[in-house]
Design a protein around this motif. Structure first.
Motif, PDB file in Angstrom:
ATOM      1  N   ASP A  54     -13.047  -3.912 -26.985  1.00  0.00           N
ATOM      2  CA  ASP A  54     -13.284  -5.169 -28.125  1.00  0.00           C
ATOM      3  C   ASP A  54     -14.326  -5.321 -27.262  1.00  0.00           C
ATOM      4  O   ASP A  54     -14.605  -7.106 -28.166  1.00  0.00           O
TER       5      ASP A  54
ATOM      6  N   ARG B 281      -8.251  -3.397 -32.057  1.00  0.00           N
ATOM      7  CA  ARG B 281      -8.023  -4.060 -30.511  1.00  0.00           C
ATOM      8  C   ARG B 281      -8.201  -2.297 -29.769  1.00  0.00           C
ATOM      9  O   ARG B 281      -8.627  -1.679 -28.966  1.00  0.00           O
TER      10      ARG B 281
ATOM     11  N   ARG C 164     -12.027  -0.885 -39.215  1.00  0.00           N
ATOM     12  CA  ARG C 164     -11.344  -1.424 -39.681  1.00  0.00           C
ATOM     13  C   ARG C 164     -11.713  -1.028 -41.102  1.00  0.00           C
ATOM     14  O   ARG C 164     -10.224  -0.508 -41.701  1.00  0.00           O
TER      15      ARG C 164
ATOM     16  N   ARG D 105     -18.762  -4.123 -31.481  1.00  0.00           N
ATOM     17  CA  ARG D 105     -18.390  -5.197 -32.619  1.00  0.00           C
ATOM     18  C   ARG D 105     -18.852  -4.427 -34.266  1.00  0.00           C
ATOM     19  O   ARG D 105     -18.150  -4.509 -35.551  1.00  0.00           O
TER      20      ARG D 105
ATOM     21  N   GLN E  75     -16.501  -1.675 -34.118  1.00  0.00           N
ATOM     22  CA  GLN E  75     -14.835  -1.915 -35.046  1.00  0.00           C
ATOM     23  C   GLN E  75     -14.650  -2.556 -35.723  1.00  0.00           C
ATOM     24  O   GLN E  75     -13.584  -2.561 -36.894  1.00  0.00           O
TER      25      GLN E  75
END
Length: 286
Positions: free
Chosen positions: A37, A280, A213, A206, A209
């Motif tokens: 992360d 995470r 999501r 990033r 991630q």
């Protein structure tokens, strides 16, 4: 599983994201994949040590005190008994807090904190035990504040990190350098020294991630989520996601959505551990 986070004093906010505690008296025995992360961590194993698996399948027991440097792929851990961990999650700009100039060389490693800095490791262990013994966190904050005073973050890199976070990593590095008022090579060198990974690697983390999501929270299709987060096509997103997580996107999506589909080996063991940066970690049985 009991997981909690404690916010840090404002004076430490540039260096430290949070203090966290994880406890599980009866953890699942499967190997669990922890995803990068863009944050380094200080970790004290107060329970049974974890077994760390390398990419080649070799394994070793982790040390009681660790510095988890920046990672560019999944970390595979297996509980060996009751889990009780206390950790300090650093901000990306505060990554040099303990490693200093050695940070970049530690990328993809999780060294024994006692070998990295014996004096700090002893003080960290004492402060960690004080936290879990109910004596409060003042000793931990004091220890970290002492280190922070000698390791001020690079303000230009903090600005660059904020830009990457704001755009979920979907930003060209040349544009990032212009925004930060730095030459491209200067940005690259200072970013690696301050964060422990390159600006391009951090941007990829990033962006991945954000993709994860979308797949999790919005139940978006991979192709749609890939287009939204700046990937050239689904194949590009699939390649990056597989490299980052160590599993196929289809298998990952099934785990995220709790669809076992008859696969006894596919298990969402710990749901999510969510930090300020979003998703995470996901724990998957092999």
């Amino acid at each position: 599983m009991d997981y909690s986070e404690q916010p840090v004093p404002p004076s430490l906010s540039r260096h430290v994201q949070c203090l966290w505690r994880l406890r599980d008296d009866a953890p699942a025995p499967e190997v669990q994949a922890i995803y990068a992360d863009g944050r380094c961590e200080l970790i004290a194993h107060l329970g049974a040590p974890m077994r760390l698996y390398g990419a080649n399948g070799d394994s070793q027991l982790q040390a009681p005190l660790l510095f988890a440097a920046q990672q560019r792929g999944p970390i595979r851990l297996q509980p060996t008994g009751p889990v009780h961990c206390l950790g300090v999650r650093l901000t990306p700009a505060g990554s040099t807090l303990v490693a200093g100039a050695r940070l970049a060389a530690l990328r993809d490693r999780i060294p024994d904190l006692r070998e990295l800095d014996p004096g700090f490791a002893a003080a960290f262990a004492e402060a960690a035990h004080a936290c879990v013994a109910g004596h409060g966190v003042d000793a931990m904050w004091a220890l970290l504040a002492q280190r922070a005073a000698a390791q001020p973050p690079d303000a230009a890199i903090e600005q660059a990190l904020a830009q990457l976070d704001q755009h979920d990593g979907d930003l060209r590095i040349a544009e990032l350098a212009r925004t930060a008022g730095l030459g491209l090579r200067n940005l690259q060198a200072r970013f690696l020294a301050a964060v422990g990974m390159t600006a391009k690697e951090y941007a990829r983390v990033r962006r991945l991630q954000a993709l994860l999501r979308s797949l999790d929270e919005e139940r978006a299709e991979i192709a749609d989520a890939a287009a939204r987060h700046g990937y050239s096509d689904q194949a590009h997103a699939t390649h990056d996601l597989s490299r980052w997580t160590g599993t196929t996107p289809a298998r990952l999506v099934r785990a995220l959505r709790g669809d076992r589909d008859g696969e006894a080996t596919l298990r969402l063991a710990a749901a999510f551990v969510r930090g300020h940066s979003g998703v995470r970690a996901v724990a998957l049985g092999d």
